[in-house]
Motif scaffolding. Sequence first.
Motif, PDB file in Angstrom:
ATOM      1  N   GLN A 247      58.392  69.160  -3.914  1.00 34.92           N
ATOM      2  CA  GLN A 247      58.121  69.056  -2.477  1.00 34.92           C
ATOM      3  C   GLN A 247      56.815  68.307  -2.219  1.00 34.92           C
ATOM      4  N   ALA A 248      55.788  68.578  -3.026  1.00 38.64           N
ATOM      5  CA  ALA A 248      54.507  67.896  -2.860  1.00 38.64           C
ATOM      6  C   ALA A 248      54.645  66.402  -3.144  1.00 38.64           C
ATOM      7  N   ASP A 249      55.413  66.048  -4.160  1.00 38.45           N
ATOM      8  CA  ASP A 249      55.660  64.631  -4.461  1.00 38.45           C
ATOM      9  C   ASP A 249      56.402  63.953  -3.312  1.00 38.45           C
ATOM     10  N   ALA A 250      57.366  64.672  -2.732  1.00 37.80           N
ATOM     11  CA  ALA A 250      58.129  64.117  -1.610  1.00 37.80           C
ATOM     12  C   ALA A 250      57.203  63.883  -0.405  1.00 37.80           C
ATOM     13  N   ALA A 251      56.290  64.824  -0.157  1.00 40.22           N
ATOM     14  CA  ALA A 251      55.328  64.647   0.930  1.00 40.22           C
ATOM     15  C   ALA A 251      54.425  63.453   0.651  1.00 40.22           C
ATOM     16  N   GLY A 252      54.040  63.282  -0.614  1.00 42.46           N
ATOM     17  CA  GLY A 252      53.194  62.163  -0.986  1.00 42.46           C
ATOM     18  C   GLY A 252      53.869  60.822  -0.749  1.00 42.46           C
ATOM     19  N   LEU A 253      55.139  60.726  -1.090  1.00 42.30           N
ATOM     20  CA  LEU A 253      55.888  59.490  -0.842  1.00 42.30           C
ATOM     21  C   LEU A 253      56.003  59.235   0.654  1.00 42.30           C
ATOM     22  N   PHE A 254      56.233  60.300   1.397  1.00 46.78           N
ATOM     23  CA  PHE A 254      56.371  60.203   2.856  1.00 46.78           C
ATOM     24  C   PHE A 254      55.093  59.668   3.502  1.00 46.78           C
ATOM     25  N   LEU A 255      53.951  60.081   2.957  1.00 49.48           N
ATOM     26  CA  LEU A 255      52.647  59.711   3.521  1.00 49.48           C
ATOM     27  C   LEU A 255      51.974  58.571   2.762  1.00 49.48           C
ATOM     28  N   SER A 256      52.714  57.885   1.924  1.00 51.46           N
ATOM     29  CA  SER A 256      52.101  56.921   0.996  1.00 51.46           C
ATOM     30  C   SER A 256      51.471  55.726   1.688  1.00 51.46           C
ATOM     31  N   ASN A 257      51.898  55.409   2.917  1.00 50.09           N
ATOM     32  CA  ASN A 257      51.333  54.260   3.637  1.00 50.09           C
ATOM     33  C   ASN A 257      50.237  54.643   4.628  1.00 50.09           C
ATOM     34  N   VAL A 258      49.873  55.920   4.663  1.00 51.83           N
ATOM     35  CA  VAL A 258      48.836  56.374   5.594  1.00 51.83           C
ATOM     36  C   VAL A 258      47.482  56.337   4.883  1.00 51.83           C
ATOM     37  N   LYS A 259      46.555  55.587   5.435  1.00 49.68           N
ATOM     38  CA  LYS A 259      45.238  55.458   4.821  1.00 49.68           C
ATOM     39  C   LYS A 259      44.308  56.535   5.372  1.00 49.68           C
ATOM     40  N   PHE A 260      44.039  57.525   4.544  1.00 50.26           N
ATOM     41  CA  PHE A 260      43.173  58.630   4.951  1.00 50.26           C
ATOM     42  C   PHE A 260      41.709  58.287   4.678  1.00 50.26           C
ATOM     43  N   THR A 261      40.834  58.804   5.509  1.00 51.41           N
ATOM     44  CA  THR A 261      39.401  58.643   5.281  1.00 51.41           C
ATOM     45  C   THR A 261      38.802  59.864   4.583  1.00 51.41           C
ATOM     46  N   HIS A 262      39.432  61.015   4.756  1.00 53.29           N
ATOM     47  CA  HIS A 262      38.943  62.263   4.163  1.00 53.29           C
ATOM     48  C   HIS A 262      40.139  63.144   3.807  1.00 53.29           C
ATOM     49  N   VAL A 263      39.969  63.948   2.759  1.00 55.18           N
ATOM     50  CA  VAL A 263      40.989  64.939   2.388  1.00 55.18           C
ATOM     51  C   VAL A 263      40.294  66.273   2.157  1.00 55.18           C
ATOM     52  N   PHE A 264      40.757  67.288   2.886  1.00 49.83           N
ATOM     53  CA  PHE A 264      40.251  68.648   2.701  1.00 49.83           C
ATOM     54  C   PHE A 264      41.407  69.552   2.304  1.00 49.83           C
ATOM     55  N   SER A 265      41.123  70.479   1.397  1.00 52.07           N
ATOM     56  CA  SER A 265      42.150  71.407   0.931  1.00 52.07           C
ATOM     57  C   SER A 265      41.586  72.815   0.865  1.00 52.07           C
ATOM     58  N   SER A 266      42.455  73.780   1.077  1.00 49.69           N
ATOM     59  CA  SER A 266      42.139  75.155   0.711  1.00 49.69           C
ATOM     60  C   SER A 266      41.727  75.165  -0.760  1.00 49.69           C
ATOM     61  N   ASP A 267      40.869  76.109  -1.136  1.00 44.76           N
ATOM     62  CA  ASP A 267      40.450  76.186  -2.534  1.00 44.76           C
ATOM     63  C   ASP A 267      41.415  76.993  -3.396  1.00 44.76           C
TER      64      ASP A 267
END
Length: 243
Positions: free
Chosen positions: A15-35
């Motif tokens: 599922q995470a890989d599928a989300a990554g492919l879905f968002l692959s053309n979006v240029k993010f400036t920052h990424v925050f994640s739960s720890d």
Amino acid sequence: GQGVDEPLSATGFRQADAAGLFLSNVKFTHVFSSDLLRAKQTAAAILGKNKFCKDLEIKCDARLRERKYGVAEGRPLTELKAMAKVAGEQCPSFTPSGGETLDEVRERARDFFEFLCRLAVELEQKEQEVDGAASRSSGTSEEQLVFPWTNHCSEAELSSGNGGASKILDANILVVSHGAYMRSWIGYFVSDLNCTLPTNLTKSQLSSVSPNTGVSHFIVKLENGNLLKPEITCVCLNQDSHL
């Protein structure tokens, strides 16, 4: 919850890989994640598929953790519901012993969102100090504004202000968190900050927990750097077409 820090399952990684492919053309400036590990692994998988942001640092923040469920953590959902019934309450408003109330979760969400707003305002101020807004309005790759679930309506949203002049995002932030936490965050957006919602969104959709790797997209405008009155538009909620 928070107490059982399990990794993603094989399904979770897919599922995470599928989300990554879905968002692959979006240029993010920052990424925050739960720890928590499952969120960190999801964020890493998304970035690993991205065409522009593979080397972007993932910043972990405990304020993005899932709601704490106390004595119910590590036990089946049916037991949580049974505890609530005994207490004469219903999920999700029921708080197990040692758990967080919904108000406490919302306070964490509010604190983190205000941090993001301050970050965006500081970025804009730094940009203006360097060479004005020109660097944001020229030489920016079109891919930055390609959001796969909106058919480019975000681009129209971004161009609607400033007398019709194109406004490039000061920040395009990916936040990876958890279902119950995000439901509280969205509730805060809607009830406290009057977030504008898609016209076809139903009440049940608004109150439901996101599917795993569900994507929600919000445009936040801080007019003249005003942190007290953010203007928030929800473009999509719990989008899961990539699954």
